[in-house]
Design an enzyme around this catalytic site. Structure first.
Site, PDB file in Angstrom:
ATOM      1  N   TYR A 142       0.855  -1.193   0.000  1.00  0.00           N
ATOM      2  CA  TYR A 142       0.000   0.000   0.000  1.00  0.00           C
ATOM      3  C   TYR A 142       0.884   1.233   0.000  1.00  0.00           C
ATOM      4  CZ  TYR A 142      -3.432   3.479   1.591  1.00  0.00           C
ATOM      5  OH  TYR A 142      -4.242   4.580   1.710  1.00  0.00           O
ATOM      6  N   ASP A 237       9.269   2.964  -0.173  1.00  0.00           N
ATOM      7  CA  ASP A 237       8.209   3.592   0.606  1.00  0.00           C
ATOM      8  C   ASP A 237       8.411   3.175   2.059  1.00  0.00           C
ATOM      9  OD1 ASP A 237       5.984   4.556   1.832  1.00  0.00           O
ATOM     10  OD2 ASP A 237       4.531   3.610   0.481  1.00  0.00           O
ATOM     11  N   LYS A 265       4.179   8.982   9.044  1.00  0.00           N
ATOM     12  CA  LYS A 265       3.975   8.343  10.350  1.00  0.00           C
ATOM     13  C   LYS A 265       4.962   8.827  11.434  1.00  0.00           C
ATOM     14  CE  LYS A 265       1.026   4.891   8.403  1.00  0.00           C
ATOM     15  NZ  LYS A 265       1.042   4.112   7.193  1.00  0.00           N
TER      16      LYS A 265
HETATM   17  C1  LIG Z   1       0.403   4.613   5.851  1.00  0.00           C
HETATM   18  C2  LIG Z   1       1.134   4.383   4.597  1.00  0.00           C
HETATM   19  C3  LIG Z   1       1.013   5.237   3.486  1.00  0.00           C
HETATM   20  C4  LIG Z   1       0.001   6.351   3.425  1.00  0.00           C
HETATM   21  O1  LIG Z   1       0.210   7.319   4.388  1.00  0.00           O
HETATM   22  P1  LIG Z   1      -1.030   8.297   4.785  1.00  0.00           P
HETATM   23  O2  LIG Z   1      -0.411   9.273   5.721  1.00  0.00           O
HETATM   24  O3  LIG Z   1      -2.057   7.406   5.393  1.00  0.00           O
HETATM   25  O4  LIG Z   1      -1.505   8.920   3.528  1.00  0.00           O
HETATM   26  C5  LIG Z   1       1.828   5.034   2.402  1.00  0.00           C
HETATM   27  N1  LIG Z   1       2.716   4.024   2.381  1.00  0.00           N
HETATM   28  C6  LIG Z   1       2.854   3.171   3.412  1.00  0.00           C
HETATM   29  C7  LIG Z   1       3.871   2.088   3.340  1.00  0.00           C
HETATM   30  C8  LIG Z   1       2.054   3.309   4.538  1.00  0.00           C
HETATM   31  O5  LIG Z   1       2.170   2.429   5.539  1.00  0.00           O
END
Ligand SMILES: *Cc1c(COP(=O)(O)O)cnc(C)c1O
Length: 427
Positions: A142, A237, A265
């Site tokens: 994701y 990511d 995060k």
């Molecule tokens: C949480 C997450 C996102 C998206 O971040 P948001 O702040 O929710 O838009 C993208 N990539 C990874 C790997 C994530 O865990």
């Protein structure tokens, strides 16, 4: 009817599904989501006054637990100086420098407001820089909810059983190639077919949105080599793994230098923040230095920068990740031991302050399909048993779990006792 039930009914009347992010709705486990109203350290309290040990930590950001004193002080001070100016402020440079010290591959950094914005911008930048159109992602990874990345994406979509989403044009999705996580052969074949037109590979170097899945030995190295030989960019990511699995993220653990990295995060310490960073020559392709446009009214705002700075200062303390990793490991090895005493097949793994578990006898979980093949009914029963016992886990088997520096050995012990009770009722 609990107060959470009442609030959920009221929410559903004005908010689609009663939530502002789908996984919160408990569709993956059934029942009503719990409304929280207070947190302190490793604990949260719901609107009915029930206390829980929190293994979600706002889905990862709260590595110091709830209401950390230093984060609160930093945010309070920033608040009294003004919430936003829309001009550059010194804190943005401080946070960028702090991140670069810990993750040297991020030579230059741009702050945005969410992980979604970070990955969306990274993709645009990769396409603009390479002048190629396709991107390659992995099934179940994701990367936020922007159009070109919402193809075979994990977590919320797996839970809801929506492989993609209406509203995304076929002409957008067709430029997103998808391979299985940990399948270097399939990835190589995609490069053989489309290599000339692949702008970037984007990958969660340690997957946390299809459950918790580690990369096989050689997988990330293989991606680096494919990018090097074709001129595609490698995007890690690390929105979830950055400052979570180690101070330098997954790229430090696996000794791989990506071209671009996305963060979010933990770097916001609980405030809405995202960032992308990487090689200076690529980052300078962003406006106003370069031609690829990106902007944000509240980007780099003082409250978020203050929370992030205070958080990153704390995690740089000597031994921080050793202690966090030790505690998290104690949780997963304890869970496996407890399950074994009840002859229940359970696999659990951790890295740094991140963990995952599945009810399966497959000891080699390598991709989304392996997690999907685990026992869903058993997960739901376990989930609700633990929730009743006051242990708050992510409400989907396709999510990772998080331990904070405020989780004590007694908290892990409490969790394992609760797990023992719940699993004994399965015998
Ligand atoms: C949480 C997450 C996102 C998206 O971040 P948001 O702040 O929710 O838009 C993208 N990539 C990874 C790997 C994530 O865990």
């Amino acid at each position: 009817m609990t107060r959470s039930d009442q609030l959920f009914d009221a929410a559903k009347a004005v908010i689609p599904g009663g939530v502002n992010s789908p996984v919160r709705a408990f569709k993956g486990v059934g029942g009503t989501p719990v409304f929280f109203e207070r947190g302190q350290g490793a604990h949260v309290w719901d609107v009915d006054g029930k206390q829980y040990l929190d293994y979600v930590g706002s889905w990862g950001p709260l590595i110091l637990g709830h209401c950390d004193a230093q984060v609160m002080t930093a945010v309070t001070e920033a608040l009294h100086h003004g919430m936003s100016f829309g001009t550059p402020t010194a804190k943005e440079t401080d946070l960028a420098e702090t991140i670069r010290q810990c993750m040297p591959a991020l030579e230059k950094i741009r702050f945005v407001n969410s992980g979604t914005e970070a990955t969306m911008t990274a993709i645009r930048l990769a396409r603009g820089y390479t002048n190629k159109s396709k991107i390659l992602k992995f099934k179940g990874c994701y990367h936020g909810h922007s159009d070109s990345l919402l193809v075979n994406a994990g977590s919320g979509l797996l839970t809801l059983g929506i492989p993609s989403s209406p509203g995304i044009l076929a002409s957008t999705a067709e430029h997103t190639l998808v391979a299985d996580f940990n399948n270097l052969e399939e990835t190589t074949q995609l490069f053989e077919k489309h290599g000339d037109d692949i702008a970037a590979i984007i990958v969660e170097p340690i997957a946390g949105n299809m459950g918790f899945v580690l990369p096989d030995a050689g997988f990330l190295e293989g991606l680096r080599a494919l990018c090097d030989s074709s001129g595609a960019l490698l995007i890690f990511d690390e929105v979830m793994t950055g400052f979570r699995v180690a101070l330098g993220g997954a790229q430090a653990l696996y000794h791989i230098t990506p071209d671009l990295t996305t963060l979010g995060k933990v770097i916001g310490g609980g405030m809405p923040v995202g960032a992308l960073g990487g090689k200076a020559a690529i980052m300078d392709y962003l406006a106003p230095e370069g031609p690829v446009y990106q902007a944000g009214t509240l980007s780099g705002n003082p409250l978020a920068m203050a929370a992030g700075l205070a958080t990153l200062r704390a995690v740089q303390a000597e031994g921080f990740y050793d202690a966090l990793g030790y505690q998290t490991k104690a949780l997963v090895t304890g869970l496996m031991d407890v399950a074994a005493t009840h002859h229940i097949p359970l696999q659990a793994k951790s890295l740094g302050g991140m963990f995952g578990f599945c009810f399966t006898s497959n000891q080699n979980i390598r991709n989304q399909g392996d997690v999907a093949a685990s026992d869903d009914a058993m997960f739901c029963a376990f989930y609700h048993g633990m929730l009743d016992a006051g242990v708050y886990l992510a409400p989907s088997r396709f999510e990772a779990g998080f331990v904070s520096s405020t989780h004590r050995p007694a908290d892990i012990e409490y969790t394992l006792q609760a797990a023992d009770q719940v699993l004994s009722s399965f015998d």
